[in-house]
Write a protein that holds these residues in place. Structure first.
Motif, PDB file in Angstrom:
ATOM      1  N   LYS A  66      46.969 -16.290 -24.177  1.00  0.00           N
ATOM      2  CA  LYS A  66      46.378 -17.179 -22.949  1.00  0.00           C
ATOM      3  C   LYS A  66      45.446 -16.478 -22.011  1.00  0.00           C
ATOM      4  CE  LYS A  66      50.187 -20.332 -22.105  1.00  0.00           C
ATOM      5  NZ  LYS A  66      51.482 -20.531 -21.175  1.00  0.00           N
ATOM      6  N   SER A  67      45.738 -15.022 -21.991  1.00  0.00           N
ATOM      7  CA  SER A  67      44.832 -14.100 -21.292  1.00  0.00           C
ATOM      8  C   SER A  67      43.434 -13.969 -22.258  1.00  0.00           C
ATOM      9  CB  SER A  67      45.157 -12.808 -20.961  1.00  0.00           C
ATOM     10  OG  SER A  67      44.437 -12.131 -20.449  1.00  0.00           O
ATOM     11  N   LEU A  68      43.628 -13.793 -23.671  1.00  0.00           N
ATOM     12  CA  LEU A  68      42.685 -13.570 -24.476  1.00  0.00           C
ATOM     13  C   LEU A  68      41.826 -14.751 -24.558  1.00  0.00           C
ATOM     14  CD1 LEU A  68      41.444 -11.298 -26.528  1.00  0.00           C
ATOM     15  CD2 LEU A  68      42.959 -12.547 -27.909  1.00  0.00           C
ATOM     16  N   PHE A  69      42.309 -16.052 -24.664  1.00  0.00           N
ATOM     17  CA  PHE A  69      41.317 -17.105 -24.715  1.00  0.00           C
ATOM     18  C   PHE A  69      40.890 -17.427 -23.574  1.00  0.00           C
ATOM     19  CE2 PHE A  69      44.428 -18.294 -28.195  1.00  0.00           C
ATOM     20  CZ  PHE A  69      43.328 -18.273 -29.117  1.00  0.00           C
ATOM     21  N   SER A  70      41.436 -17.246 -22.350  1.00  0.00           N
ATOM     22  CA  SER A  70      40.575 -17.581 -20.963  1.00  0.00           C
ATOM     23  C   SER A  70      39.412 -16.648 -20.824  1.00  0.00           C
ATOM     24  CB  SER A  70      41.556 -17.365 -19.785  1.00  0.00           C
ATOM     25  OG  SER A  70      41.969 -16.153 -19.790  1.00  0.00           O
ATOM     26  N   ARG A  71      39.497 -15.260 -21.261  1.00  0.00           N
ATOM     27  CA  ARG A  71      38.443 -14.324 -21.249  1.00  0.00           C
ATOM     28  C   ARG A  71      37.244 -14.670 -22.176  1.00  0.00           C
ATOM     29  NH1 ARG A  71      41.196  -9.036 -22.241  1.00  0.00           N
ATOM     30  NH2 ARG A  71      43.028  -9.430 -20.801  1.00  0.00           N
ATOM     31  N   SER A  72      37.651 -15.465 -23.249  1.00  0.00           N
ATOM     32  CA  SER A  72      36.708 -15.668 -24.280  1.00  0.00           C
ATOM     33  C   SER A  72      35.986 -17.071 -23.820  1.00  0.00           C
ATOM     34  CB  SER A  72      37.289 -15.900 -25.798  1.00  0.00           C
ATOM     35  OG  SER A  72      38.059 -17.009 -25.665  1.00  0.00           O
ATOM     36  N   GLU A  73      36.614 -17.824 -22.964  1.00  0.00           N
ATOM     37  CA  GLU A  73      35.921 -19.025 -22.371  1.00  0.00           C
ATOM     38  C   GLU A  73      34.861 -18.756 -21.503  1.00  0.00           C
ATOM     39  OE1 GLU A  73      39.157 -21.587 -21.356  1.00  0.00           O
ATOM     40  OE2 GLU A  73      39.590 -22.135 -23.375  1.00  0.00           O
TER      41      GLU A  73
END
Length: 75
Positions: A66-73
């Motif tokens: 979730k953290s990784l995806f939120s950073r990529s967004e």
């Protein structure tokens, strides 16, 4: 970060010992031994601890994803 919490293992082992005590009492009533050997008791506690570790690992991976995806967004 995943930490090995041996207190959890101690709790699980205590539960298995209590369970085995109940099985011994039932064995006396039934006239047949349905209790666990020390090896089975330890294996049961280890299996329960392994499941606990797997659940904790899954939670950490999900948080990381979730953290990784939120950073990529954000980019």
């Amino acid at each position: 970060m995943i930490e090995l919490n041996l207190r959890v293992f101690d709790d699980l082992l205590r539960i298995e010992k209590e369970r085995n005590l109940a099985m011994k009492e039932l064995s006396e009533s039934l006239g047949i031994d349905i209790s666990f050997s020390e090896e089975e008791l330890m294996n049961n506690a280890l299996q329960a601890y392994e499941k606990y570790i797997q659940r904790e690992l899954t939670k950490e991976v999900e948080k990381w994803m979730k953290s990784l995806f939120s950073r990529s967004e954000e980019h």
